[in-house]
Design a protein around this motif. Sequence first.
Motif, PDB file in Angstrom:
ATOM      1  N   ALA A 110       0.694  -1.327  -0.021  1.00 34.01           N
ATOM      2  CA  ALA A 110       0.155   0.152  -0.057  1.00 34.01           C
ATOM      3  C   ALA A 110       0.755   1.298   0.024  1.00 34.01           C
ATOM      4  O   ALA A 110       0.611   2.113  -0.657  1.00 34.01           O
ATOM      5  CB  ALA A 110      -0.778  -0.114   1.077  1.00 34.01           C
ATOM      6  N   ARG A 111       1.897   1.182   0.575  1.00 31.67           N
ATOM      7  CA  ARG A 111       2.926   2.339   0.576  1.00 31.67           C
ATOM      8  C   ARG A 111       3.478   2.561  -0.591  1.00 31.67           C
ATOM      9  O   ARG A 111       3.792   3.960  -0.944  1.00 31.67           O
ATOM     10  CB  ARG A 111       3.959   2.108   1.855  1.00 31.67           C
ATOM     11  CG  ARG A 111       4.866   3.629   1.838  1.00 31.67           C
ATOM     12  CD  ARG A 111       6.214   3.023   2.526  1.00 31.67           C
ATOM     13  NE  ARG A 111       7.098   4.341   2.749  1.00 31.67           N
ATOM     14  CZ  ARG A 111       7.994   4.108   1.676  1.00 31.67           C
ATOM     15  NH1 ARG A 111       8.048   3.533   0.841  1.00 31.67           N
ATOM     16  NH2 ARG A 111       8.847   5.295   2.045  1.00 31.67           N
ATOM     17  N   GLY A 112       3.696   1.521  -1.395  1.00 33.74           N
ATOM     18  CA  GLY A 112       4.528   1.638  -2.694  1.00 33.74           C
ATOM     19  C   GLY A 112       3.425   1.872  -3.691  1.00 33.74           C
ATOM     20  O   GLY A 112       3.949   1.932  -4.907  1.00 33.74           O
ATOM     21  N   THR A 113       1.977   2.183  -3.703  1.00 38.09           N
ATOM     22  CA  THR A 113       1.235   2.426  -4.603  1.00 38.09           C
ATOM     23  C   THR A 113       0.432   3.668  -4.617  1.00 38.09           C
ATOM     24  O   THR A 113      -0.883   3.520  -4.303  1.00 38.09           O
ATOM     25  CB  THR A 113       0.381   1.151  -4.741  1.00 38.09           C
ATOM     26  OG1 THR A 113      -0.435   0.715  -3.501  1.00 38.09           O
ATOM     27  CG2 THR A 113       1.009  -0.219  -5.147  1.00 38.09           C
ATOM     28  N   PRO A 114       1.016   4.787  -4.355  1.00 41.65           N
ATOM     29  CA  PRO A 114       0.180   6.205  -4.049  1.00 41.65           C
ATOM     30  C   PRO A 114      -0.510   6.191  -5.396  1.00 41.65           C
ATOM     31  O   PRO A 114      -0.127   6.043  -6.492  1.00 41.65           O
ATOM     32  CB  PRO A 114       1.318   7.015  -3.690  1.00 41.65           C
ATOM     33  CG  PRO A 114       2.434   6.563  -4.488  1.00 41.65           C
ATOM     34  CD  PRO A 114       2.144   4.994  -4.440  1.00 41.65           C
ATOM     35  N   GLY A 115      -1.745   6.904  -5.103  1.00 40.56           N
ATOM     36  CA  GLY A 115      -2.484   7.212  -6.280  1.00 40.56           C
ATOM     37  C   GLY A 115      -3.392   6.111  -7.111  1.00 40.56           C
ATOM     38  O   GLY A 115      -4.017   6.134  -7.998  1.00 40.56           O
ATOM     39  N   PHE A 116      -3.232   4.866  -6.498  1.00 42.22           N
ATOM     40  CA  PHE A 116      -3.913   3.692  -7.241  1.00 42.22           C
ATOM     41  C   PHE A 116      -5.260   3.713  -6.561  1.00 42.22           C
ATOM     42  O   PHE A 116      -5.734   3.931  -5.590  1.00 42.22           O
ATOM     43  CB  PHE A 116      -3.178   2.481  -6.733  1.00 42.22           C
ATOM     44  CG  PHE A 116      -1.951   2.071  -7.624  1.00 42.22           C
ATOM     45  CD1 PHE A 116      -1.235   2.989  -7.844  1.00 42.22           C
ATOM     46  CD2 PHE A 116      -1.901   0.458  -7.866  1.00 42.22           C
ATOM     47  CE1 PHE A 116      -0.164   2.243  -9.071  1.00 42.22           C
ATOM     48  CE2 PHE A 116      -0.799   0.269  -8.804  1.00 42.22           C
ATOM     49  CZ  PHE A 116       0.038   1.209  -9.219  1.00 42.22           C
ATOM     50  N   SER A 117      -6.193   3.416  -7.677  1.00 42.18           N
ATOM     51  CA  SER A 117      -7.687   3.292  -7.239  1.00 42.18           C
ATOM     52  C   SER A 117      -8.025   1.703  -6.856  1.00 42.18           C
ATOM     53  O   SER A 117      -6.975   1.035  -6.771  1.00 42.18           O
ATOM     54  CB  SER A 117      -8.527   3.662  -8.430  1.00 42.18           C
ATOM     55  OG  SER A 117      -8.232   2.605  -9.660  1.00 42.18           O
ATOM     56  N   GLY A 118      -9.227   1.512  -6.459  1.00 43.48           N
ATOM     57  CA  GLY A 118      -9.614   0.292  -6.041  1.00 43.48           C
ATOM     58  C   GLY A 118      -9.231  -0.738  -7.316  1.00 43.48           C
ATOM     59  O   GLY A 118      -9.110  -1.888  -7.097  1.00 43.48           O
ATOM     60  N   ALA A 119      -9.764  -0.586  -8.540  1.00 47.62           N
ATOM     61  CA  ALA A 119      -9.551  -1.028  -9.674  1.00 47.62           C
ATOM     62  C   ALA A 119      -8.220  -1.544  -9.878  1.00 47.62           C
ATOM     63  O   ALA A 119      -7.799  -2.480 -10.294  1.00 47.62           O
ATOM     64  CB  ALA A 119     -10.318  -0.474 -10.799  1.00 47.62           C
ATOM     65  N   ASP A 120      -7.251  -0.365  -9.743  1.00 44.62           N
ATOM     66  CA  ASP A 120      -5.969  -0.602 -10.021  1.00 44.62           C
ATOM     67  C   ASP A 120      -5.144  -1.777  -8.967  1.00 44.62           C
ATOM     68  O   ASP A 120      -4.693  -2.507  -9.283  1.00 44.62           O
ATOM     69  CB  ASP A 120      -5.088   0.659  -9.835  1.00 44.62           C
ATOM     70  CG  ASP A 120      -5.366   1.731 -11.037  1.00 44.62           C
ATOM     71  OD1 ASP A 120      -5.749   1.487 -12.030  1.00 44.62           O
ATOM     72  OD2 ASP A 120      -5.198   2.740 -10.381  1.00 44.62           O
ATOM     73  N   LEU A 121      -5.748  -1.579  -7.668  1.00 48.34           N
ATOM     74  CA  LEU A 121      -5.326  -2.602  -6.618  1.00 48.34           C
ATOM     75  C   LEU A 121      -5.654  -3.914  -7.168  1.00 48.34           C
ATOM     76  O   LEU A 121      -4.984  -4.941  -6.906  1.00 48.34           O
ATOM     77  CB  LEU A 121      -5.464  -2.163  -5.358  1.00 48.34           C
ATOM     78  CG  LEU A 121      -5.009  -0.840  -4.670  1.00 48.34           C
ATOM     79  CD1 LEU A 121      -5.636  -0.429  -3.262  1.00 48.34           C
ATOM     80  CD2 LEU A 121      -3.443  -1.015  -4.661  1.00 48.34           C
ATOM     81  N   ALA A 122      -6.792  -4.166  -7.614  1.00 47.52           N
ATOM     82  CA  ALA A 122      -7.519  -5.369  -7.816  1.00 47.52           C
ATOM     83  C   ALA A 122      -6.699  -5.888  -9.091  1.00 47.52           C
ATOM     84  O   ALA A 122      -6.233  -7.068  -9.091  1.00 47.52           O
ATOM     85  CB  ALA A 122      -8.921  -5.319  -8.333  1.00 47.52           C
ATOM     86  N   ASN A 123      -6.111  -5.253 -10.174  1.00 50.77           N
ATOM     87  CA  ASN A 123      -5.419  -5.604 -11.049  1.00 50.77           C
ATOM     88  C   ASN A 123      -4.052  -5.879 -10.734  1.00 50.77           C
ATOM     89  O   ASN A 123      -3.353  -6.829 -11.252  1.00 50.77           O
ATOM     90  CB  ASN A 123      -5.385  -4.296 -12.149  1.00 50.77           C
ATOM     91  CG  ASN A 123      -4.760  -4.677 -13.433  1.00 50.77           C
ATOM     92  OD1 ASN A 123      -4.880  -5.853 -13.753  1.00 50.77           O
ATOM     93  ND2 ASN A 123      -3.770  -3.880 -13.930  1.00 50.77           N
TER      94      ASN A 123
END
Length: 652
Positions: A356-369
């Motif tokens: 989570a710390r290394g994914t700033p600006g990610f949306s929920g869909a980006d995290l699912a991807n």
Amino acid sequence: MNDMAKNLILWIVIAAVLLTIFQNFPATGSSDSITYSEFVTEVERDRVKKVTIAPLQITGERRDGSRFKTDRPYGIDDSQLFEELRSQNVVIEGKAPEQQSVWTQLLIASFPILIIIAVFMFFMRQMQGGGGGGKGPMSFGKSKARLLSEDQIKTTFADVAGVDEAKEDVKELVDFLRDPGKYQRLGGKIPRGVLMVGPPGTGKTLLAKAIAGEAKVPFFSISGSDFVEMFVGVGASRVRDMFDQAKKQAPCIIFIDEIDAVGRSRGVGIGGGNDEREQTLNQLLVEMDGFEVNDGIIVIAATNRPDVLDPALQRPGRFDRQVVVSLPDIRGREQILKVHMRKVPCGDDVDAKVIARGTPGFSGADLANLVNEAALFSARLNKRIVSMEEFDRAKDKIMMGAERKTMVMSEKDKEMTAYHEAGHAIVGRLMPEHDPVYKVTIIPRGRALGVTMYLPEEDKVSYSKRYIEGRIASAYGGRIAEELIYGTDSVSTGASNDIQQATGMARSMVTKWGLSELGPIQYEEEEQGYLGSQTRSTHISNTTAREVDEQIKKIINKSYAAATEILNTHRDKLELMKDALMEYETIDAKQIDDIMEGRKPRKPASWDDSNGNGAAPVQDVAEEEAKPAAGSDPSDNIEHEPATGKEIPKES
């Protein structure tokens, strides 16, 4: 006529046809069929005990108990046969011609008419879209909304993570749908419409389904584009039909996804008020708040373009409340990752907080991807679990693009790219308030020959002048490194995207953010142009425009000089980082720390010395391939803040 009545008529017709067919079948038995001559011979030999004579057929019983039947020839005189039968004491019975009942005669007479009616009903059902409806030419005015009953919706608030504030805003909708009297006793009214606003992929649709799943009420789902057809008036008819269906299911929820397809501001299209989209919008406005009250119907809409919606749609009484579903913060990203990781067998080394710390600006869909890409990487390696290494590779692929390992590069181009990316990394590392350098690679990714990636230590909500100047300086670090090594005449075109980004940020500092000597004055603004397009306009004189250009050039020259001084001072580190990139192709934050402290960088944990000296194999030269922009980021340099629409520099 509803579907039940149509099915009942159809079954009645089928039963009548079967009854007619069965009644016309002759009764079957165990009788032997014989010819008329054989029957006469049987009589003459005194083998017949009993006969039944009908106009067209004779049946009988022999003295040995067996039965027989024969056809009676038409027009034959068998008076002598009767005398023979009487003389041998054969029991003779007569059978009158069969008389059909009135109902049977009526059914047979009306059978063709019934067939015509059945065929007509079949074609009418086909024209109306069949039993399910919705696709026939007679169903243009019918709503395409899909109804999900309370038993079909399994999504709850437990499945929605990272948007705690938005969930709090909509929980009272659930409470109202469960117990409306609680609010009505105090004279309170629940909002008739809730507009969910946020960037794509943040979970607006998922949150709407969770509301219906928690409240256990019917849920109508439709897209804004499903209303509009090529025929004028069809969209308005579909809106009316949708609300008519919703009234029968009240209390219920109507969810309209991408409402900006039908809810754009009126008066900006061709045709004025006669436009099909505008008529559809007018009908939607009337249904939500007109003379007729639609109690128990809550309309939830989602859009990522609230700025283009018609003002009448957003006024109280229609969409009373706006719920901002923004990009999740670090805690929200951790919660979202945990939700998606439930379906993936993760290793013990996987830490959702670190990801989570290394994914700033990610949306929920980006995290699912991200989780899905990590699982795919693990499956390619025939692993049984997904480790942290796969998550890191998936994150790099999403943020920097897929590796283009098959792209051929000459040794000279590879070295120039290494210097270019090293220049970005060193300047970014030493500029004050700049984001930490996360990874540097000269493996081609996406449209770039190499990528320098920065990761902020925490989520940023605003940006200082010093931070933006540092971003401009690091953007020029690659070009300056090429100048120091190869000279001004040998600088490549690899910095084209860097120049574009730096110039855009400098212009925004002067014209929008008020971070220049011209003061806090906006010299440039966005306006809605013809057909709803966004245009930039400036309302300044030529003299002021010249001053704006001078200020932009001054900011760029200042940052350019700062980057040049850093690279001149740390020339040895530039060479050291170039050598590390040529050997390993990708270096991370730990190796960058070694270089900045003057030590030879350690080997990457995943480095393989299988090819002897540990160096990656040299690729063949491709003289004819054009060199893309080295160190470039294909995304735009400016993004809009979801809540306020304010323009901010985009993260790398």
